[in-house]
Every structure is written in structure tokens, then in C-alpha cells.
Design a protein around this motif. Structure first.
Motif, PDB file in Angstrom:
ATOM      1  N   PRO A  25      54.741 -17.904 -31.284  1.00  0.00           N
ATOM      2  CA  PRO A  25      54.274 -17.316 -30.014  1.00  0.00           C
ATOM      3  C   PRO A  25      54.718 -18.160 -28.814  1.00  0.00           C
ATOM      4  O   PRO A  25      54.966 -19.362 -28.919  1.00  0.00           O
ATOM      5  CB  PRO A  25      52.753 -17.313 -30.167  1.00  0.00           C
ATOM      6  CG  PRO A  25      52.472 -18.406 -31.151  1.00  0.00           C
ATOM      7  CD  PRO A  25      53.620 -18.412 -32.107  1.00  0.00           C
ATOM      8  N   PHE A  26      54.793 -17.506 -27.678  1.00  0.00           N
ATOM      9  CA  PHE A  26      55.137 -18.163 -26.420  1.00  0.00           C
ATOM     10  C   PHE A  26      53.841 -18.443 -25.669  1.00  0.00           C
ATOM     11  O   PHE A  26      53.111 -17.507 -25.314  1.00  0.00           O
ATOM     12  CB  PHE A  26      56.047 -17.281 -25.573  1.00  0.00           C
ATOM     13  CG  PHE A  26      57.422 -17.095 -26.147  1.00  0.00           C
ATOM     14  CD1 PHE A  26      58.492 -17.837 -25.671  1.00  0.00           C
ATOM     15  CD2 PHE A  26      57.650 -16.188 -27.166  1.00  0.00           C
ATOM     16  CE1 PHE A  26      59.767 -17.669 -26.193  1.00  0.00           C
ATOM     17  CE2 PHE A  26      58.921 -16.016 -27.696  1.00  0.00           C
ATOM     18  CZ  PHE A  26      59.982 -16.764 -27.211  1.00  0.00           C
ATOM     19  N   GLY A  27      53.582 -19.703 -25.416  1.00  0.00           N
ATOM     20  CA  GLY A  27      52.344 -20.074 -24.740  1.00  0.00           C
ATOM     21  C   GLY A  27      52.550 -20.265 -23.250  1.00  0.00           C
ATOM     22  O   GLY A  27      53.395 -21.057 -22.832  1.00  0.00           O
TER      23      GLY A  27
ATOM     24  N   GLY B 235      47.687 -21.030 -21.241  1.00  0.00           N
ATOM     25  CA  GLY B 235      46.608 -20.885 -22.213  1.00  0.00           C
ATOM     26  C   GLY B 235      46.623 -19.589 -23.007  1.00  0.00           C
ATOM     27  O   GLY B 235      45.766 -19.390 -23.874  1.00  0.00           O
ATOM     28  N   TYR B 236      47.566 -18.699 -22.730  1.00  0.00           N
ATOM     29  CA  TYR B 236      47.665 -17.442 -23.473  1.00  0.00           C
ATOM     30  C   TYR B 236      48.899 -17.489 -24.376  1.00  0.00           C
ATOM     31  O   TYR B 236      49.888 -18.169 -24.069  1.00  0.00           O
ATOM     32  CB  TYR B 236      47.782 -16.246 -22.529  1.00  0.00           C
ATOM     33  CG  TYR B 236      46.523 -15.963 -21.734  1.00  0.00           C
ATOM     34  CD1 TYR B 236      45.527 -15.124 -22.238  1.00  0.00           C
ATOM     35  CD2 TYR B 236      46.330 -16.544 -20.485  1.00  0.00           C
ATOM     36  CE1 TYR B 236      44.380 -14.873 -21.504  1.00  0.00           C
ATOM     37  CE2 TYR B 236      45.189 -16.302 -19.748  1.00  0.00           C
ATOM     38  CZ  TYR B 236      44.210 -15.466 -20.260  1.00  0.00           C
ATOM     39  OH  TYR B 236      43.066 -15.225 -19.536  1.00  0.00           O
TER      40      TYR B 236
ATOM     41  N   HIS C  66      55.352 -11.298 -12.831  1.00  0.00           N
ATOM     42  CA  HIS C  66      56.668 -11.927 -12.995  1.00  0.00           C
ATOM     43  C   HIS C  66      56.617 -13.439 -13.189  1.00  0.00           C
ATOM     44  O   HIS C  66      57.481 -13.986 -13.892  1.00  0.00           O
ATOM     45  CB  HIS C  66      57.554 -11.575 -11.800  1.00  0.00           C
ATOM     46  CG  HIS C  66      58.014 -10.144 -11.813  1.00  0.00           C
ATOM     47  ND1 HIS C  66      59.079  -9.710 -12.570  1.00  0.00           N
ATOM     48  CD2 HIS C  66      57.535  -9.038 -11.186  1.00  0.00           C
ATOM     49  CE1 HIS C  66      59.252  -8.417 -12.394  1.00  0.00           C
ATOM     50  NE2 HIS C  66      58.331  -7.974 -11.558  1.00  0.00           N
ATOM     51  N   PRO C  67      55.662 -14.173 -12.592  1.00  0.00           N
ATOM     52  CA  PRO C  67      55.613 -15.622 -12.866  1.00  0.00           C
ATOM     53  C   PRO C  67      55.468 -15.937 -14.348  1.00  0.00           C
ATOM     54  O   PRO C  67      56.108 -16.862 -14.858  1.00  0.00           O
ATOM     55  CB  PRO C  67      54.410 -16.095 -12.054  1.00  0.00           C
ATOM     56  CG  PRO C  67      54.321 -15.119 -10.918  1.00  0.00           C
ATOM     57  CD  PRO C  67      54.715 -13.801 -11.517  1.00  0.00           C
ATOM     58  N   VAL C  68      54.613 -15.176 -15.042  1.00  0.00           N
ATOM     59  CA  VAL C  68      54.464 -15.382 -16.489  1.00  0.00           C
ATOM     60  C   VAL C  68      55.758 -15.017 -17.198  1.00  0.00           C
ATOM     61  O   VAL C  68      56.234 -15.739 -18.088  1.00  0.00           O
ATOM     62  CB  VAL C  68      53.289 -14.541 -17.036  1.00  0.00           C
ATOM     63  CG1 VAL C  68      53.254 -14.610 -18.569  1.00  0.00           C
ATOM     64  CG2 VAL C  68      51.979 -15.038 -16.456  1.00  0.00           C
TER      65      VAL C  68
END
Length: 701
Positions: free
Chosen positions: A373-375, A378-379, A314-316
Motif C-alpha cells: 500500500p501507498f501511505g 496516515g492513510y 491532488h496533493p495526495v
């Protein structure tokens, strides 16, 4: 009071007269009068008598009468004298008694007056004491409270606000006690309104003065001050003075802002929440209804966002939602409004709609914002969104209807392939209405037990019955007998598949127990499980409970799953199938060839039976490619030690070809259509039944 004074004066005079009355001289007065009268009588009576009478004899006779006359005259005189003095003494005594009574009455009145005066004196003392206590309490309240007392002399324009100065950090002598000094500290944006409110009170339009405004402290910061006051007017009705209190409410204002923020804004994205959106929507609906204008409502959510929360946490997901909110905000123009409904769902309002293209352009801009994209940490994550659009008043004139139709359009957009927007229209409305009506009927069907089971025999290549497949039917009160094609998708969408599936499994177990009690052959019975049921982690335990509750031999039961259900979560599928097979229950893969048809999962999944979809069987003989595929499937399944069942056999030629290719079991209309349990009993009585052999039982166990 004056009467009592006169009475007391008269009584005093009476007492004085009585005291001065010569009571002790009365005997002396009598003696003196008697002596004087006797002396004068002796001295002059004879001479007078001689002068009057010359005859001696008459003189002697008259001497006797003279003596008696003297006695009578002196006695009468003494009587009158004594009587007069006694009457006077009696009158004095009566006056004294009367005055004494009046004095006594006056005394009683004086005593009463003295008591009244004493009571009044005590009351005054008590009032004075209470006044002192009140003044002391007032002084303590003023000194101990946060209130700063102010007093404005309107005639001289002097305004005393000493404690307010201290509150703001100023010394007593830093600012003069004037109205202008106070006004110089008030925030320029608040001064005009505060003066207007105070003037309304001074004009008698409000019962008291109340205002909240900002005042600058010594360090240049503004503090919120709550000011209350009450004016005093002179006899001509002109205000002469107004006094009141100042309270620093800066902290309360901060807390109120925080409470408002919590109540009306989303904590994560800082967007307006659903409550504020509803309030804003209500206002817009009222305005556009009065002006007969249109506005658009977009309901949108992220596609497959749950997958990110489940896999990345959930944090991401929260960080992505914050970025989503920012990107949507960037696409909005004047008066357009966005709010977070909850989860990954957002609302967008576009007021004063000129044409449908305005909404189309807004939806395209928002969806295009998701292409990058949603960064996070680092991903990079690629996320799309879908939107449903409803227009006021075309698609609804009240909040709930408009939101419902926007949600319906959103569902249609997701069904159409996601990453799309969809306008609500009448076709969708009709379909939804029909869907809701069918859902209602389906719920009633569960309550009224309107479902029945039909059984379709499964044959071996020799034409013997080796088992049956249980197929549910809905005995609809108006439409008659309905196949699962008409209601199974709806049951899965509404989660009604769980009570329906439980009823099917329980009914099959009851039927198997009854067949055993009636001495019928122990046929295998296949039961279809939906993908929704297969997601249950307790599925094997539930099946085990049914088996033991009704005393069913596990090898008599076959559960069928589709390729789609099996591939939804491969590791979960393998675990459940192993646990089910450990019970002694066999597993069949249904409709093979219509889904993934992956050789990898055929190799890895624990299964017992492979059922070839009827679409391949129906083309055998007419299409060499289909014939070749069926033959290869049979050979491959046998190599994997799977029993093969061909579905949809409707011709003799299909039966013969499948027999040549080594197919194990056949199922289709050529042999038997699905039938009620009573009809199946009749068929079993006339047809050869080939239940599982003892060797097959041992192989299963």
C-alpha cells in the motif's frame, strides 16, 4: 620643395642686382665721358690734324669736318652708352617681373602647404583626442564591468590576472603572477581540456581562445569562469603573448541547469519528462537500428488513479505519484530508462533486448512493486498499474508507431481486467485498424446524416399499441442498415455519442410534432440514453429545451436508462431523474436483470417504468426458475407502483403467460419488428391504438 627654394634664391639675387644698379649715376657718367672726350679732342685734335695736313685751306676745311666728326662720334658714344644701360635696366626689370611671378606662385604653394599642414595638425589633434577618449572608455569599461583582464607572457611564463584574484577572494600578493599559480586554482577535471583548447589557438587552429572551467576561490568553493582570449605571434609565427578576459558565470550556469531541469525533467517526480524521453528514444532507435538489435518500450499508467484525485485531492495524488516514480526506479537495472509522460502515465525503455522474457520479467517486477500500500498522511491506498509493451523493430521502426502500439497494448491490458501487462500483436493491430476505419466512417456518417430512426411498437396485453420505442439505425453506404450493436460502443469510446444522441432526441421531437400536425394519436415515444449522456449535469435542461423548441407534450416522452448507467453515481442519478420527472417526462429502467438488479436502488430511484430484459422472457415456459423470477419481478414492480414492460416477446405462449402474471405492456418480434416511420404510419392506420388516457395524463403530471 628644392625647386621652390632655388626660385626664391634667384629672385632674391635679381632684387639685389636691381637695387645695386647705378641708375642715378648715368647722367654723371655721360657728362664725365663727354667732358673727358671733349677735352682730349680739343687738346689733341688740332695737333693731330696739323700733323696730317700742311695746307691751311685744307686745314680749315678739315676743321669743319672735325667739328662734325666730334659731334657724331660723341653722339654715337653717348647713344651706345645710354642704350647699353637701358638694355641692362630692362633685363633687370624683366628678370624681376619673372621672379616676382615665380615668387607669387611659390607663395601660393606655401600658403597651400601651410593649410595642408594645418589640416594635418588638426587631424592629428582629433586623432589624439579620440585616442584619449577610447583609452578612457576602455579604462571605464574594464573598471566598471565584471570582466577580469588577464595577460599571459608566453616567453617568460608570466600570467597577470590581478582582478581574477580579487574575484576569487585573494589579495594581490597572495598569489604570484605566474602560469603555475593560475593552473593551481583550476579544477583538476577542467585543466587538461582548457590547456588543450589554448594550445589549439596558439597553434593557429582556432581564431580565438574560449573555454569555461571551474576555479577555486579562497574559501575552497569552485566558481565557473568563462575565459576568452586572443594571441599575438612574432614575425616567425611563434606565439609571444595571449590576453583576454575572465567572467564569473556561476550564476548563469545555475540558471541554465535550472532551465534544463525545467525543460527536460518532471518537476514533481524529478524523472525525465516526455521531451527528454523522446530524445533518448531517438538515440536508442538509431543505435539499435545500426546494430540490428531489439529494445522494449513499456507504456504504463495507474488504474483508476482519477478516483484518488477526485476523492482525496491532488496533493495526495501528487505524493502517490512521487512514490510510484521511486518504486519504478528501484526495479530498473543497468541502462533501463524511466520517464514520466504526464498525469499518471510513465514510459520505461529496456535496451539490448535478448528475449521477450526480459521484458516480461521487467513488467512483472514493476507491477509487483505496487502490491504494497501507498501511505500518505496516515492513510493507506492500494493502487495497481497496467502496462502495454511494444518491441523495436517488430512493432514499429519509428517513434510514433512504436508509442501508438504500446498504447494500444496498454488499452488491451486495461480491457482484460487491469493490473496486467500486454504485448502488442498483429491481432490487436488488425482490430485497431478496423476500429479506426469504423471511427472514420462514423464521423462521416454524422456529417452526411446517414442515421435513421426505426420505431418498435409497445403493446398492451390486449394487443393494442400504446407507444413506440425509437431505435437508431446506421444506413451504411456499403454495409447497409446497421443496428446500434455495431457502432454504439465505438460512439461512446470516441465521445461521438453526444452528437448522435442529440440528433436522436431532436428527431423524435420533430416526429412527435409532425404526428400532432397530421392528427395521429399522441403515442408515447421511448428514447434510450447512454451512460455517457447521463453524466451530463445539464441533461434535464437540454431535454426541456428540446420539448419547448418543438412543442412536445412532456408526458409523451419516455427516457430509458440502463442499470449500469443508473448505478454509476447513485446520488447524481437520483438528482437527474427527479429533475427529468419534474418536467413531466417519464423514466424507464431498461434491460432489468442484466446488471446489478439491486432492490435498494429500485426502492430509492425515482422511476415510472421497469422493462424486463428479453433474456428472462425467452426462457419462460422452458425454465421454471426463469418463469418464477419474471412473475416475482412483475409483482415487486407493481408493489413499487411501477409499470412493467416485457421485452423480447416472440411467442404466443409468452404473451399469454405475461398476461396471466399481470404484465402491463409487451414488446417483441411477435407483435412488430422495428420499422421505419412511414411503415409505422401504415401499421397505425390498421391497428387499434390506445394512447394515454386523460387520467393517466393527470397521474403523470
Amino acid at each position: 620643395m628644392k625647386d621652390r627654394q632655388q626660385t626664391m634664391q634667384q629672385a632674391a639675387e635679381t632684387v639685389v642686382r636691381l637695387e645695386n644698379f647705378p641708375a642715378s649715376r648715368i647722367p654723371q657718367k655721360i657728362v664725365v665721358i663727354y667732358l673727358v672726350a671733349g677735352t682730349l679732342w680739343i687738346a689733341f685734335s688740332d695737333r693731330l690734324l696739323l700733323a696730317m695736313v700742311s695746307n691751311y685751306e685744307q686745314f680749315v676745311n678739315l676743321q669743319t669736318f672735325k667739328g662734325w666728326f666730334y659731334v657724331g662720334a660723341t653722339g654715337l658714344l653717348l647713344y651706345q652708352l645710354i642704350r647699353q644701360n637701358l638694355r641692362e635696366l630692362t633685363r633687370y626689370q624683366e628678370d624681376l617681373v619673372a621672379n616676382y611671378e615665380e615668387l607669387e606662385s611659390a607663395y601660393e604653394e606655401l600658403v597651400a602647404m601651410e593649410q595642408e599642414l594645418q589640416d594635418n595638425f588638426n587631424t592629428l589633434q582629433d586623432q589624439q583626442r579620440r585616442l584619449l577618449e577610447t583609452e578612457e572608455r576602455y579604462r571605464l569599461v574594464v573598471e566598471g564591468s565584471n570582466d577580469c583582464i588577464w595577460d599571459w607572457d608566453l616567453r617568460n611564463q608570466l600570467l597577470s590576472f590581478s582582478r581574477t584574484k580579487l574575484l576569487l577572494g585573494y589579495e594581490e600578493d597572495e598569489l604570484p603572477e605566474t602560469y603555475d599559480a593560475w593552473a593551481s586554482l583550476v579544477h583538476p577535471e577542467d585543466l587538461e581540456n582548457t590547456e588543450l583548447i589554448s594550445q589549439q589557438h596558439l597553434d593557429g587552429k582556432t581564431p580565438y581562445f574560449y573555454s569555461e572551467y571551474r576555479m577555486r576561490n579562497k574559501w575552497g568553493e569552485y566558481r565557473w569562469i568563462q575565459s576568452r582570449g586572443k594571441a599575438v605571434w612574432d614575425a616567425e609565427g611563434k606565439p609571444v603573448r595571449i590576453a583576454g578576459s575572465h567572467v564569473d558565470v556561476t550564476e548563469q550556469k545555475r540558471l541554465m541547469r535550472e532551465m534544463y531541469q525545467m525543460a527536460y525533467y518532471d518537476e514533481l517526480t524529478e524523472l525525465p519528462n516526455r521531451t527528454l524521453f523522446y530524445d533518448h528514444l531517438k538515440k536508442i532507435m538509431g543505435t539499435h537500428h545500426r546494430h540490428q538489435e531489439q529494445f522494449g518500450l513499456l507504456t504504463m499508467d495507474l488504474d483508476d488513479f482519477r478516483r484518488i484525485n477526485d476523492t482525496r485531492g491532488h496533493p495526495v495524488g501528487d505524493q502517490i505519484l512521487v512514490e510510484v516514480a521511486r518504486r519504478i526506479n528501484e526495479q530498473l537495472q543497468d541502462n533501463e530508462f524511466v520517464a514520466r509522460s504526464g498525469g499518471d502515465e510513465f514510459y520505461v525503455l529496456k535496451p539490448r533486448l535478448l528475449s521477450k522474457d526480459d521484458l516480461k520479467g521487467l513488467a512483472e517486477r514493476i507491477l509487483k512493486a505496487f502490491e504494497a500500500p501507498f501511505g500518505v498522511d496516515g492513510y493507506e491506498y492500494f493502487i495497481s498499474a497496467s502496462a502495454g509493451i511494444a518491441i523495436f523493430p517488430d512493432h514499429g521502426t519509428d517513434r510514433d508507431t512504436l508509442l501508438q502500439h504500446a498504447d494500444v497494448a496498454l488499452s488491451e491490458a486495461k480491457t482484460a481486467g487491469k493490473n496486467k501487462f500486454w504485448f502488442f500483436d498483429q491481432t490487436i493491430r488488425d482490430r485497431i485498424t478496423n476500429w479506426m476505419e469504423k471511427e472514420k466512417d462514423l464521423r462521416y456518417a454524422i456529417q452526411r446524416r446517414e442515421f435513421v430512426l426505426h420505431y418498435q411498437p409497445i403493446m398492451d396485453v390486449k394487443g393494442n399499441i400504446v407507444g413506440v420505442e425509437a431505435l437508431i439505425r446506421w444506413n451504411h453506404p456499403q454495409q447497409g442498415l446497421l443496428s446500434p450493436f455495431f457502432f454504439m460502443e465505438l460512439a461512446e469510446e470516441t465521445d461521438l455519442i453526444h452528437p448522435i444522441g442529440a440528433w436522436v432526441m431532436e428527431s423524435v421531437c420533430q416526429t412527435c410534432r409532425q404526428w400532432k400536425m397530421d392528427g395521429l394519436p399522441p403515442l408515447t415515444v421511448s428514447v434510450n440514453l447512454s451512460s455517457m449522456q447521463f453524466r451530463r449535469t445539464d441533461l434535464p435542461d437540454w431535454i426541456s429545451q428540446m420539448i419547448h423548441q418543438y412543442g412536445v407534450d412532456p408526458c409523451q416522452l419516455v427516457v430509458e436508462i440502463t442499470e449500469t448507467a443508473a448505478m454509476d453515481n447513485l446520488s447524481h442519478t437520483k438528482e437527474l431523474l427527479n429533475r427529468i420527472r419534474a418536467l413531466g417526462v417519464r423514466v424507464a429502467l431498461d434491460d432489468f436483470g442484466t446488471g446489478y438488479s439491486s432492490l435498494n436502488y429500485l426502492r430509492s430511484l425515482p422511476m415510472d417504468i421497469l422493462k424486463i430484459d428479453k433474456s428472462f422472457i425467452q426462457e419462460m415456459g422452458n425454465n421454471p426458475k426463469e418463469t418464477f423470477i419474471v412473475r416475482q419481478i412483475i409483482d415487486m414492480a407493481h408493489q413499487l407502483q411501477l409499470t412493467v414492460t416485457a421485452e423480447g416477446v416472440e411467442e404466443r405462449a409468452q404473451w399469454e403467460m405475461l398476461e396471466r402474471y399481470g404484465c402491463d405492456h409487451l414488446q417483441g418480434y411477435y407483435f412488430h419488428r422495428p420499422m421505419a416511420e412511414e411503415k409505422l404510419r401504415e401499421v397505425l392506420a390498421k391497428t387499434t391504438v390506445h394512447p394515454l388516457s386523460e387520467a393517466e395524463h393527470q397521474q403523470i403530471h
